[in-house]
Design an enzyme around this catalytic site. Structure first.
Site, mmCIF file in Angstrom:
data_model
loop_
_atom_site.group_PDB
_atom_site.id
_atom_site.type_symbol
_atom_site.label_atom_id
_atom_site.label_comp_id
_atom_site.label_asym_id
_atom_site.label_seq_id
_atom_site.Cartn_x
_atom_site.Cartn_y
_atom_site.Cartn_z
ATOM 1 N N HIS A 217 0.905 -1.243 -0.036
ATOM 2 C CA HIS A 217 0.035 0.042 0.118
ATOM 3 C C HIS A 217 0.822 1.193 -0.029
ATOM 4 O O HIS A 217 0.518 2.327 -0.927
ATOM 5 C CB HIS A 217 -1.072 0.027 1.164
ATOM 6 C CG HIS A 217 -1.997 1.358 0.850
ATOM 7 N ND1 HIS A 217 -2.895 1.253 0.005
ATOM 8 C CD2 HIS A 217 -1.937 2.534 1.349
ATOM 9 C CE1 HIS A 217 -3.392 2.571 0.142
ATOM 10 N NE2 HIS A 217 -2.834 3.205 1.092
ATOM 11 N N TYR A 221 1.873 4.849 -2.563
ATOM 12 C CA TYR A 221 1.933 6.604 -2.285
ATOM 13 C C TYR A 221 3.456 6.935 -2.677
ATOM 14 O O TYR A 221 3.611 7.849 -2.793
ATOM 15 C CB TYR A 221 1.691 6.833 -0.783
ATOM 16 C CG TYR A 221 0.384 6.859 -0.406
ATOM 17 C CD1 TYR A 221 -0.167 8.296 -0.725
ATOM 18 C CD2 TYR A 221 -0.773 5.961 -0.309
ATOM 19 C CE1 TYR A 221 -1.516 8.519 -0.776
ATOM 20 C CE2 TYR A 221 -1.923 6.208 -0.394
ATOM 21 C CZ TYR A 221 -2.365 7.462 -0.604
ATOM 22 O OH TYR A 221 -3.966 7.714 -0.479
ATOM 23 N N HIS A 368 -9.734 0.317 -11.799
ATOM 24 C CA HIS A 368 -9.370 1.370 -10.583
ATOM 25 C C HIS A 368 -7.915 1.669 -10.676
ATOM 26 O O HIS A 368 -7.280 2.796 -10.867
ATOM 27 C CB HIS A 368 -9.674 0.674 -9.185
ATOM 28 C CG HIS A 368 -8.961 1.532 -8.143
ATOM 29 N ND1 HIS A 368 -9.320 2.744 -7.894
ATOM 30 C CD2 HIS A 368 -7.822 1.196 -7.345
ATOM 31 C CE1 HIS A 368 -8.636 3.211 -6.677
ATOM 32 N NE2 HIS A 368 -7.659 2.330 -6.407
ATOM 33 N N PHE A 369 -6.792 0.824 -10.877
ATOM 34 C CA PHE A 369 -5.464 1.248 -10.809
ATOM 35 C C PHE A 369 -4.967 2.005 -12.096
ATOM 36 O O PHE A 369 -4.179 2.510 -12.114
ATOM 37 C CB PHE A 369 -4.673 0.204 -10.136
ATOM 38 C CG PHE A 369 -4.358 -1.062 -10.871
ATOM 39 C CD1 PHE A 369 -4.273 -1.449 -12.087
ATOM 40 C CD2 PHE A 369 -4.798 -2.208 -9.991
ATOM 41 C CE1 PHE A 369 -4.141 -2.766 -12.521
ATOM 42 C CE2 PHE A 369 -4.828 -3.548 -10.310
ATOM 43 C CZ PHE A 369 -4.717 -3.674 -11.633
ATOM 44 N N HIS A 370 -5.744 1.580 -13.103
ATOM 45 C CA HIS A 370 -5.529 2.293 -14.420
ATOM 46 C C HIS A 370 -5.888 3.799 -14.192
ATOM 47 O O HIS A 370 -5.168 4.664 -14.912
ATOM 48 C CB HIS A 370 -6.032 1.674 -15.608
ATOM 49 C CG HIS A 370 -5.341 0.339 -16.074
ATOM 50 N ND1 HIS A 370 -5.567 -0.696 -15.489
ATOM 51 C CD2 HIS A 370 -3.875 0.310 -16.508
ATOM 52 C CE1 HIS A 370 -4.491 -1.668 -16.077
ATOM 53 N NE2 HIS A 370 -3.618 -0.993 -16.765
ATOM 54 N N ARG A 433 -10.628 -10.719 -12.931
ATOM 55 C CA ARG A 433 -9.278 -9.910 -13.361
ATOM 56 C C ARG A 433 -8.101 -11.250 -13.418
ATOM 57 O O ARG A 433 -8.615 -12.287 -13.173
ATOM 58 C CB ARG A 433 -8.589 -8.864 -12.306
ATOM 59 C CG ARG A 433 -8.243 -9.324 -11.174
ATOM 60 C CD ARG A 433 -7.719 -8.453 -10.015
ATOM 61 N NE ARG A 433 -6.250 -7.995 -10.351
ATOM 62 C CZ ARG A 433 -5.333 -7.470 -9.524
ATOM 63 N NH1 ARG A 433 -5.991 -7.259 -8.327
ATOM 64 N NH2 ARG A 433 -4.201 -7.285 -9.745
ATOM 65 N N ARG A 434 -7.067 -10.948 -13.917
ATOM 66 C CA ARG A 434 -5.926 -11.840 -14.101
ATOM 67 C C ARG A 434 -6.434 -13.209 -14.616
ATOM 68 O O ARG A 434 -6.124 -14.197 -14.209
ATOM 69 C CB ARG A 434 -5.240 -12.121 -12.703
ATOM 70 C CG ARG A 434 -4.597 -10.940 -12.007
ATOM 71 C CD ARG A 434 -4.060 -11.192 -10.751
ATOM 72 N NE ARG A 434 -2.878 -10.174 -10.491
ATOM 73 C CZ ARG A 434 -2.299 -10.163 -9.430
ATOM 74 N NH1 ARG A 434 -2.494 -10.993 -8.196
ATOM 75 N NH2 ARG A 434 -1.264 -9.442 -8.954
HETATM 76 C C1 HEM Z 1 -0.951 0.682 -23.166
HETATM 77 C C2 HEM Z 1 -1.365 1.056 -22.091
HETATM 78 C C3 HEM Z 1 -2.036 -0.165 -20.919
HETATM 79 C C4 HEM Z 1 -2.726 -1.258 -21.360
HETATM 80 C C5 HEM Z 1 -3.458 -1.655 -22.740
HETATM 81 C C6 HEM Z 1 -3.008 -1.774 -20.231
HETATM 82 C C7 HEM Z 1 -3.885 -3.049 -19.966
HETATM 83 C C8 HEM Z 1 -4.089 -3.778 -18.801
HETATM 84 C C9 HEM Z 1 -5.140 -4.828 -18.782
HETATM 85 C C10 HEM Z 1 -5.903 -5.365 -19.838
HETATM 86 C C11 HEM Z 1 -4.716 -5.449 -17.688
HETATM 87 C C12 HEM Z 1 -5.437 -6.535 -17.020
HETATM 88 C C13 HEM Z 1 -5.119 -7.873 -17.240
HETATM 89 C C14 HEM Z 1 -5.697 -8.839 -16.492
HETATM 90 O O1 HEM Z 1 -5.920 -8.827 -15.085
HETATM 91 O O2 HEM Z 1 -6.061 -9.949 -17.079
HETATM 92 C C15 HEM Z 1 -3.708 -4.769 -16.845
HETATM 93 C C16 HEM Z 1 -3.156 -4.891 -15.657
HETATM 94 C C17 HEM Z 1 -2.187 -4.015 -14.935
HETATM 95 N N1 HEM Z 1 -1.796 -2.746 -15.297
HETATM 96 FE FE1 HEM Z 1 -2.029 -1.989 -17.237
HETATM 97 N N2 HEM Z 1 -2.198 -1.414 -19.365
HETATM 98 C C18 HEM Z 1 -1.687 -0.280 -19.852
HETATM 99 C C19 HEM Z 1 -0.862 0.738 -18.795
HETATM 100 C C20 HEM Z 1 -0.568 0.654 -17.672
HETATM 101 C C21 HEM Z 1 0.293 1.602 -16.772
HETATM 102 C C22 HEM Z 1 0.844 2.868 -17.462
HETATM 103 C C23 HEM Z 1 0.280 1.075 -15.578
HETATM 104 C C24 HEM Z 1 1.015 1.657 -14.319
HETATM 105 C C25 HEM Z 1 1.948 2.621 -14.286
HETATM 106 C C26 HEM Z 1 -0.336 -0.259 -15.606
HETATM 107 C C27 HEM Z 1 -0.328 -1.123 -14.680
HETATM 108 C C28 HEM Z 1 -1.024 -2.199 -14.515
HETATM 109 C C29 HEM Z 1 -0.889 -3.405 -13.369
HETATM 110 C C30 HEM Z 1 -0.198 -3.067 -11.901
HETATM 111 C C31 HEM Z 1 -1.783 -4.467 -13.786
HETATM 112 C C32 HEM Z 1 -1.910 -5.587 -12.887
HETATM 113 C C33 HEM Z 1 -1.130 -6.699 -12.944
HETATM 114 C C34 HEM Z 1 -1.744 -7.898 -12.160
HETATM 115 O O3 HEM Z 1 -2.623 -8.247 -12.156
HETATM 116 O O4 HEM Z 1 -0.625 -8.484 -11.899
HETATM 117 N N3 HEM Z 1 -1.147 -0.499 -16.644
HETATM 118 N N4 HEM Z 1 -3.421 -3.770 -17.892
HETATM 119 CU CU LIG Z 2 -3.994 0.075 -0.419
#
Ligand code: HEM
Ligand SMILES: [Cu+2]
Length: 550
Positions: A217, A221, A368-370, A433-434
């Site tokens: 968490h 921050y 949320h985190f996006h 998710r995931r």
């Molecule tokens: C081209 C831009 C991006 C696309 C298309 C994208 C797409 C996605 C998608 C579809 C997932 C979910 C996958 C799943 O749960 O099966 C994901 C997970 C995630 N994304 Fe992105 N994202 C983008 C940019 C970013 C950026 C800029 C960040 C952070 C600075 C980010 C951080 C994360 C994180 C932390 C996860 C979770 C991974 C996990 O569940 O282990 N993403 N993203």
């Molecule tokens: Cu938190």
């Protein structure tokens, strides 16, 4: 302009950050297509492999390197150039973090670490992956000590004086980081590494998850505070006014430091091994963070209004039109802030004991985190990039590049709105998710999730594709600013580090007595964590073996 050594250091950090950004966003593009069954990955590449790379390279690596670039440049600018010792430590920090990053990336790409960025046991990666993570953390500690050392030296030379706001905020951020890392270091060094190399057979899963979230968490921050540093110290300069209130700004950072660590259980609300009393206590502490968040929002809008009225805006909202919308350094950050309004509201939902049941582990969380780290933080960093690289390289942010920058932040906003809205709605309906593609065995109720106007197979892919194109445009702009754009020759062409004046004359001195705040932070941490963690250790169930599912 700051010294050549400090500039080089900041530029190398930016370079690594954007290499991670390229690979990470490419994985994001693959993900949206796999999830929608329009892409089959080759057999040597697994969905969880790219998802691990995406999470690690964007959320951990891109952010960390960019943050250090910004803090290094800002500390050098506000406290003066680095001495040889600070310089040495900062370079060592950069090198060790980079070696850790390279090793982690190799392990992920070679398929030995598809454990996602949270690396929950009992999923097991190669032991070298955990060594890589440890190196990343050790590297950031070296860089943090360098910056803290630079600050201490300044304080010695300026006895009794409050430090400049930028330096103060940097110190708060680094203290937060150092305290937060203790949790992840403890679990990686004492639990994961011995287990992954086979020196012990089992692992205490609940303890490892709790230590991870003790870190996880405050990690958010650690991303957010540097963005706030820009909001508090850079934005007023772009608007031509002073910082709204120096003491309010400092107090908000103190509160972030206090209330962002003893709250990790809000990520573990569905876990049976923690009693509801401790979860409830940490949820209450979580909600305390709303106070400094609203203080920050208030300061920002006060700054906007003061600046707009100074430029002749009248009436209730006339000042709004007078904001410098044509300055992409400002507009990018404004959009970042706007995204943070629903982002923060969503965070309150996630942290609420009962509502969490509904959204836990669904696509809602991804949405949320996006719109927290993926846009407010990332787009603030984009906004900083547009002036920081020219400031460091002495090149010009030309009119053409500025136009492209507007297209870039605009397309990022549209892509993110599409993708994250779809994710939020799909998550509320129940989509997990995931997961790679799933036909849910033809289950009618599950297939209905994807029937909506926004919540369907296509919206997320279209959003993701626009995002990827936007990311590549950003990389083009970055490459130009680093290597190609013409050098600034005339004085008025040289890019400044926009740092607003902050009136410290009414700021209470105790705000900079770090020992008080570290003391209160430790007391809160002990209150929230000492008993439940010792319970987990003393009454540990039989440990878990390991699973390698890929
Ligand atoms: C081209 C831009 C991006 C696309 C298309 C994208 C797409 C996605 C998608 C579809 C997932 C979910 C996958 C799943 O749960 O099966 C994901 C997970 C995630 N994304 Fe992105 N994202 C983008 C940019 C970013 C950026 C800029 C960040 C952070 C600075 C980010 C951080 C994360 C994180 C932390 C996860 C979770 C991974 C996990 O569940 O282990 N993403 N993203
Ligand atoms: Cu938190």
């Amino acid at each position: 302009m700051i010294g050549i050594q400090d500039r080089k250091l900041a530029l190398w950090n930016i370079g690594v950050a954007y290499i991670a950004f390229i690979i990470g966003t490419f994985c994001g593009l693959l993900q949206v297509f796999v999830r929608n069954n329009s892409l089959d990955l080759p057999t040597w590449l697994n969905y969880y492999q790219i998802l691990t790379a995406h999470g690690v390279l964007l959320a951990l690596i891109f952010t960390t390197f960019f943050i250090f670039a910004f803090l290094i440049a800002g500390m050098s600018k506000s406290l003066g150039g680095f001495g040889p010792k600070v310089n040495l430590f900062a370079w060592l920090g950069f090198i060790v973090t980079t070696i850790g990053t390279a090793l982690a990336t190799v392990m992920i790409i070679s398929g030995k670490a598809s454990v996602l960025y949270t690396f929950y046991a009992p999923l097991k990666a190669s032991g070298w992956y955990y060594v890589a993570l440890a190196l990343v953390i050790i590297g950031t500690w070296l860089s943090s000590f360098a910056l803290l050392g630079h600050y201490v030296a300044w304080k010695k030379r300026n006895k009794g004086q409050l430090s400049p706001l930028f330096a103060y905020m940097t110190v708060a951020t680094l203290i937060l980081w150092l305290i937060a890392c203790l949790g992840v270091v403890a679990t990686v060094v004492f639990q994961y590494i011995p287990w992954a190399f086979g020196w012990v057979d089992t692992i205490n899963v609940e303890l490892s998850r709790s230590l991870f979230w003790y870190f996880g968490h405050p990690l958010v921050y650690f991303w957010l505070l540097p963005a706030y540093i820009a909001w508090y110290t850079v934005v007023p300069k772009l608007l031509g006014v002073k910082v709204f209130s120096d003491s309010l700004a400092r107090l908000s950072f103190v509160l972030f430091l206090l209330f962002s660590i003893p709250v990790g259980f809000h990520h573990q609300l569905t876990e049976p091994g923690i009693s509801s009393f401790w979860k409830f206590l940490q949820v209450v502490l979580t909600f305390m963070v709303i106070i400094p968040s609203l203080m920050t929002a208030f300061s920002m809008f006060a700054t906007f209004e003061i600046s707009g009225r100074k430029k002749g805006g009248t009436g209730l909202f006339g000042w709004f039109k007078k904001l410098p919308w044509k300055d992409v350094r400002f507009t990018s950050i404004f959009i970042a802030m706007a995204f943070f309004i629903p982002g923060g509201a969503g965070g309150i939902i996630n942290a609420s004991f009962q509502l969490n049941e509904l959204v836990h582990n669904t696509l809602w969380i991804v949405g949320h985190f996006h719109i927290t780290v993926g846009t407010p933080v990332a787009m603030t960093f984009m906004g900083i990039t547009f002036w920081l690289i020219p400031y460091l390289t002495g090149r010009k942010f030309t009119k053409r590049l500025q136009k492209l920058a507007f297209i870039q932040i605009g397309s990022w906003s549209i892509g993110m709105l599409l993708m994250s809205t779809a994710q939020h709605i799909l998550g509320l309906l129940g989509a997990p998710r995931r997961t790679a593609y799933s036909g849910y065995s033809g289950n009618v109720n599950a297939l209905e999730w994807f029937d909506g106007i926004l919540s369907n197979h296509v919206t997320m892919a279209v959003g993701g594709t626009i995002l990827f194109l936007s990311a590549m445009l950003l990389v083009y702009i970055v490459a130009n600013l680093l290597f190609i754009a013409p050098e600034a020759k005339l004085k008025e062409e040289i890019e400044e580090f926009p740092l607003a004046e902050s009136d410290k004359s009414h700021t209470p001195k105790f705000l900079e007595n770090w020992w008080i705040w570290i003391g209160v932070a430790v007391a809160l941490i002990l209150m929230a964590y000492a008993l439940p963690l010792s319970h987990m250790i003393q009454h540990a169930p039989p440990g878990s073996g390991h699973h390698i599912t890929w």
